[in-house]
Scaffold this motif. Structure first.
Motif, PDB file in Angstrom:
ATOM      1  N   LEU A  18       0.857  -1.087   0.609  1.00 64.35           N
ATOM      2  CA  LEU A  18       0.173  -0.159  -0.183  1.00 64.35           C
ATOM      3  C   LEU A  18       0.999   1.420   0.148  1.00 64.35           C
ATOM      4  N   ALA A  19       1.731   1.075   0.499  1.00 61.67           N
ATOM      5  CA  ALA A  19       2.935   2.365   0.526  1.00 61.67           C
ATOM      6  C   ALA A  19       4.205   1.582   0.135  1.00 61.67           C
ATOM      7  N   PRO A  20       3.989   2.069  -1.582  1.00 59.31           N
ATOM      8  CA  PRO A  20       5.551   1.663  -2.255  1.00 59.31           C
ATOM      9  C   PRO A  20       6.608   2.312  -1.632  1.00 59.31           C
ATOM     10  N   ALA A  21       6.016   4.211  -1.065  1.00 56.87           N
ATOM     11  CA  ALA A  21       7.374   4.488  -0.773  1.00 56.87           C
ATOM     12  C   ALA A  21       8.386   3.988   0.301  1.00 56.87           C
ATOM     13  N   PHE A  22       7.336   3.035   1.184  1.00 54.18           N
ATOM     14  CA  PHE A  22       7.914   2.987   2.864  1.00 54.18           C
ATOM     15  C   PHE A  22       8.795   1.664   2.114  1.00 54.18           C
ATOM     16  N   ALA A  23       8.629   1.105   1.548  1.00 54.07           N
ATOM     17  CA  ALA A  23       8.925  -0.597   0.339  1.00 54.07           C
ATOM     18  C   ALA A  23      10.516   0.323  -0.001  1.00 54.07           C
ATOM     19  N   GLY A  24      10.363   1.567  -0.285  1.00 56.33           N
ATOM     20  CA  GLY A  24      11.468   1.834  -1.653  1.00 56.33           C
ATOM     21  C   GLY A  24      12.721   1.733  -0.321  1.00 56.33           C
ATOM     22  N   LEU A  25      12.389   2.244   0.723  1.00 58.02           N
ATOM     23  CA  LEU A  25      12.891   2.779   1.374  1.00 58.02           C
ATOM     24  C   LEU A  25      14.561   1.813   1.358  1.00 58.02           C
ATOM     25  N   ARG A  26      16.083   2.759   1.922  1.00 54.83           N
ATOM     26  CA  ARG A  26      16.883   1.494   2.239  1.00 54.83           C
ATOM     27  C   ARG A  26      17.804   1.606   3.403  1.00 54.83           C
ATOM     28  N   VAL A  27      18.415   0.877   3.833  1.00 57.86           N
ATOM     29  CA  VAL A  27      19.354   0.898   5.340  1.00 57.86           C
ATOM     30  C   VAL A  27      20.808   0.367   4.797  1.00 57.86           C
ATOM     31  N   ILE A  28      21.358   1.100   4.793  1.00 60.46           N
ATOM     32  CA  ILE A  28      22.850   0.170   4.768  1.00 60.46           C
ATOM     33  C   ILE A  28      22.969  -0.236   3.325  1.00 60.46           C
ATOM     34  N   GLY A  29      22.053   1.039   2.005  1.00 61.97           N
ATOM     35  CA  GLY A  29      21.823   0.006   1.318  1.00 61.97           C
ATOM     36  C   GLY A  29      21.222  -1.551   0.755  1.00 61.97           C
ATOM     37  N   VAL A  30      20.938  -1.973   1.896  1.00 63.17           N
ATOM     38  CA  VAL A  30      19.778  -3.077   1.844  1.00 63.17           C
ATOM     39  C   VAL A  30      17.690  -2.685   2.109  1.00 63.17           C
ATOM     40  N   PRO A  31      17.505  -2.878   1.061  1.00 63.91           N
ATOM     41  CA  PRO A  31      15.635  -2.386   1.003  1.00 63.91           C
ATOM     42  C   PRO A  31      15.197  -3.146   2.687  1.00 63.91           C
ATOM     43  N   LEU A  32      14.347  -1.710   3.774  1.00 69.51           N
ATOM     44  CA  LEU A  32      14.215  -1.958   4.582  1.00 69.51           C
ATOM     45  C   LEU A  32      12.787  -2.895   4.776  1.00 69.51           C
ATOM     46  N   ALA A  33      12.421  -3.614   3.791  1.00 65.68           N
ATOM     47  CA  ALA A  33      11.425  -4.497   3.594  1.00 65.68           C
ATOM     48  C   ALA A  33      11.899  -6.257   3.261  1.00 65.68           C
TER      49      ALA A  33
END
Length: 167
Positions: free
Chosen positions: A116-131
Protein backbone atom coordinates in the motif's frame (compact mmCIF):
# COMPACT_ATOMS: atom_id res chain seq x y z
CA UNK A 1 27.50 -51.04 37.91
CA UNK A 2 29.94 -53.68 38.83
CA UNK A 3 29.17 -57.01 37.17
CA UNK A 4 30.53 -58.89 40.23
CA UNK A 5 27.19 -58.40 41.96
CA UNK A 6 25.04 -59.35 39.00
CA UNK A 7 25.05 -62.08 36.47
CA UNK A 8 23.41 -61.81 33.09
CA UNK A 9 20.81 -64.28 31.89
CA UNK A 10 19.71 -63.63 28.31
CA UNK A 11 20.38 -59.91 28.69
CA UNK A 12 18.41 -59.61 31.95
CA UNK A 13 20.19 -58.85 35.18
CA UNK A 14 19.42 -61.06 38.12
CA UNK A 15 20.24 -60.10 41.70
CA UNK A 16 23.09 -61.66 43.63
CA UNK A 17 22.03 -65.19 44.73
CA UNK A 18 23.43 -64.56 48.22
CA UNK A 19 21.22 -61.52 48.69
CA UNK A 20 19.08 -61.87 51.81
CA UNK A 21 20.80 -65.04 53.02
CA UNK A 22 22.90 -65.32 56.11
CA UNK A 23 26.45 -65.29 54.82
CA UNK A 24 29.23 -65.26 57.39
CA UNK A 25 30.97 -61.91 57.48
CA UNK A 26 34.23 -60.86 59.01
CA UNK A 27 33.74 -59.23 62.40
CA UNK A 28 34.08 -55.49 62.39
CA UNK A 29 37.09 -53.95 64.05
CA UNK A 30 36.41 -51.37 66.71
CA UNK A 31 38.91 -48.68 67.55
CA UNK A 32 38.99 -47.30 71.02
CA UNK A 33 38.53 -43.54 71.24
CA UNK A 34 40.02 -41.76 74.20
CA UNK A 35 37.45 -40.33 76.58
CA UNK A 36 36.91 -36.59 76.65
CA UNK A 37 37.82 -35.10 80.01
CA UNK A 38 34.80 -33.80 81.87
CA UNK A 39 34.72 -30.06 82.17
CA UNK A 40 33.05 -28.59 85.15
CA UNK A 41 29.94 -26.72 84.11
CA UNK A 42 29.78 -23.07 84.98
CA UNK A 43 27.28 -22.28 87.71
CA UNK A 44 25.41 -19.61 85.70
CA UNK A 45 24.70 -22.06 82.87
CA UNK A 46 23.31 -24.62 85.28
CA UNK A 47 21.00 -22.19 87.01
CA UNK A 48 19.37 -20.97 83.79
CA UNK A 49 17.29 -23.59 81.93
CA UNK A 50 17.12 -23.32 78.15
CA UNK A 51 14.31 -21.28 76.71
CA UNK A 52 11.33 -23.42 75.79
CA UNK A 53 10.06 -23.39 72.25
CA UNK A 54 6.85 -24.81 70.96
CA UNK A 55 7.25 -26.90 67.83
CA UNK A 56 4.22 -27.16 65.58
CA UNK A 57 4.40 -29.70 62.78
CA UNK A 58 1.01 -28.87 61.27
CA UNK A 59 -1.63 -26.28 61.84
CA UNK A 60 -4.47 -28.09 63.64
CA UNK A 61 -6.99 -25.59 62.27
CA UNK A 62 -6.06 -26.34 58.66
CA UNK A 63 -8.58 -28.45 56.83
CA UNK A 64 -7.00 -30.79 54.33
CA UNK A 65 -10.26 -32.30 53.15
CA UNK A 66 -10.86 -29.97 50.12
CA UNK A 67 -7.27 -30.40 48.95
CA UNK A 68 -7.46 -34.14 49.27
CA UNK A 69 -10.87 -34.23 47.60
CA UNK A 70 -9.70 -32.14 44.64
CA UNK A 71 -6.63 -34.31 44.16
CA UNK A 72 -8.70 -37.47 44.33
CA UNK A 73 -11.14 -36.01 41.81
CA UNK A 74 -8.27 -35.26 39.43
CA UNK A 75 -6.57 -38.63 39.91
CA UNK A 76 -9.77 -40.62 39.42
CA UNK A 77 -10.72 -38.48 36.42
CA UNK A 78 -14.25 -37.84 37.62
CA UNK A 79 -16.53 -35.41 35.80
CA UNK A 80 -15.51 -32.56 38.10
CA UNK A 81 -11.82 -33.35 37.69
CA UNK A 82 -12.26 -33.51 33.92
CA UNK A 83 -14.04 -30.15 34.02
CA UNK A 84 -11.11 -28.61 35.91
CA UNK A 85 -8.57 -30.00 33.45
CA UNK A 86 -10.65 -28.85 30.47
CA UNK A 87 -10.81 -25.35 31.96
CA UNK A 88 -7.02 -25.25 32.27
CA UNK A 89 -6.62 -26.49 28.69
CA UNK A 90 -9.08 -23.82 27.45
CA UNK A 91 -7.06 -21.09 29.18
CA UNK A 92 -3.82 -22.39 27.64
CA UNK A 93 -5.41 -22.70 24.18
CA UNK A 94 -6.93 -19.22 24.35
CA UNK A 95 -3.58 -17.72 25.35
CA UNK A 96 -1.72 -19.54 22.59
CA UNK A 97 -4.32 -18.66 19.96
CA UNK A 98 -4.30 -14.96 20.84
CA UNK A 99 -0.52 -14.76 20.75
CA UNK A 100 -0.41 -16.65 17.42
CA UNK A 101 -3.00 -14.25 16.02
CA UNK A 102 -0.89 -11.31 17.19
CA UNK A 103 2.18 -12.69 15.40
CA UNK A 104 0.18 -13.33 12.22
CA UNK A 105 -1.26 -9.81 12.25
CA UNK A 106 2.15 -8.18 12.77
CA UNK A 107 3.93 -10.30 10.15
CA UNK A 108 0.99 -10.18 7.74
CA UNK A 109 0.70 -6.40 8.02
CA UNK A 110 4.25 -5.82 6.81
CA UNK A 111 3.77 -7.04 3.21
CA UNK A 112 0.44 -5.24 3.11
CA UNK A 113 2.11 -2.02 4.29
CA UNK A 114 4.81 -2.38 1.63
CA UNK A 115 2.16 -2.97 -1.04
CA UNK A 116 0.00 0.00 0.00
CA UNK A 117 2.92 2.40 0.53
CA UNK A 118 5.49 1.90 -2.24
CA UNK A 119 7.60 4.76 -0.87
CA UNK A 120 7.94 2.86 2.44
CA UNK A 121 8.93 -0.25 0.51
CA UNK A 122 11.60 1.67 -1.41
CA UNK A 123 13.48 2.84 1.69
CA UNK A 124 17.01 1.52 2.03
CA UNK A 125 19.08 1.07 5.18
CA UNK A 126 22.82 0.64 4.59
CA UNK A 127 22.05 -0.20 0.98
CA UNK A 128 19.62 -3.01 1.89
CA UNK A 129 15.88 -2.58 1.25
CA UNK A 130 13.94 -1.99 4.46
CA UNK A 131 11.41 -4.64 3.42
CA UNK A 132 14.11 -7.31 3.40
CA UNK A 133 15.35 -6.27 6.83
CA UNK A 134 11.89 -6.23 8.38
CA UNK A 135 10.74 -9.47 6.78
CA UNK A 136 14.08 -11.27 7.19
CA UNK A 137 15.08 -10.22 10.70
CA UNK A 138 11.95 -9.02 12.55
CA UNK A 139 10.24 -12.44 12.80
CA UNK A 140 12.99 -13.97 14.93
CA UNK A 141 12.94 -11.56 17.90
CA UNK A 142 9.15 -11.32 17.57
CA UNK A 143 8.77 -15.11 17.84
CA UNK A 144 11.25 -15.27 20.73
CA UNK A 145 9.41 -12.60 22.73
CA UNK A 146 6.06 -14.20 21.92
CA UNK A 147 7.36 -17.58 23.14
CA UNK A 148 8.63 -16.06 26.38
CA UNK A 149 5.32 -14.28 26.98
CA UNK A 150 3.38 -17.49 26.30
CA UNK A 151 5.60 -19.44 28.68
CA UNK A 152 5.10 -16.88 31.43
CA UNK A 153 1.32 -16.81 30.94
CA UNK A 154 1.08 -20.61 30.78
CA UNK A 155 3.01 -20.93 34.05
CA UNK A 156 0.71 -18.33 35.62
CA UNK A 157 -2.36 -20.35 34.53
CA UNK A 158 -0.84 -23.50 35.99
CA UNK A 159 0.01 -21.75 39.28
CA UNK A 160 -3.57 -20.46 39.50
CA UNK A 161 -4.85 -23.98 38.81
CA UNK A 162 -2.66 -25.48 41.55
CA UNK A 163 -3.66 -22.71 43.99
CA UNK A 164 -7.32 -23.36 43.24
CA UNK A 165 -6.86 -27.11 43.81
CA UNK A 166 -4.91 -26.67 47.06
CA UNK A 167 -7.23 -24.08 48.59
Amino acid sequence: MNDDYYRRVEGVREPDPTLGKNVPHEPATVERVPAVPDEEPQPEQQAKPPKRQRVVLADPRAKNAPTLRARVELEEQTSWGTLLINDLVKHQLRTGSLLALLVLVVLGALPLAFYLAPAFAGLRVIGVPLAWLLLGILPFPLLLVTGLVYNRLAERHERDFVDMIES
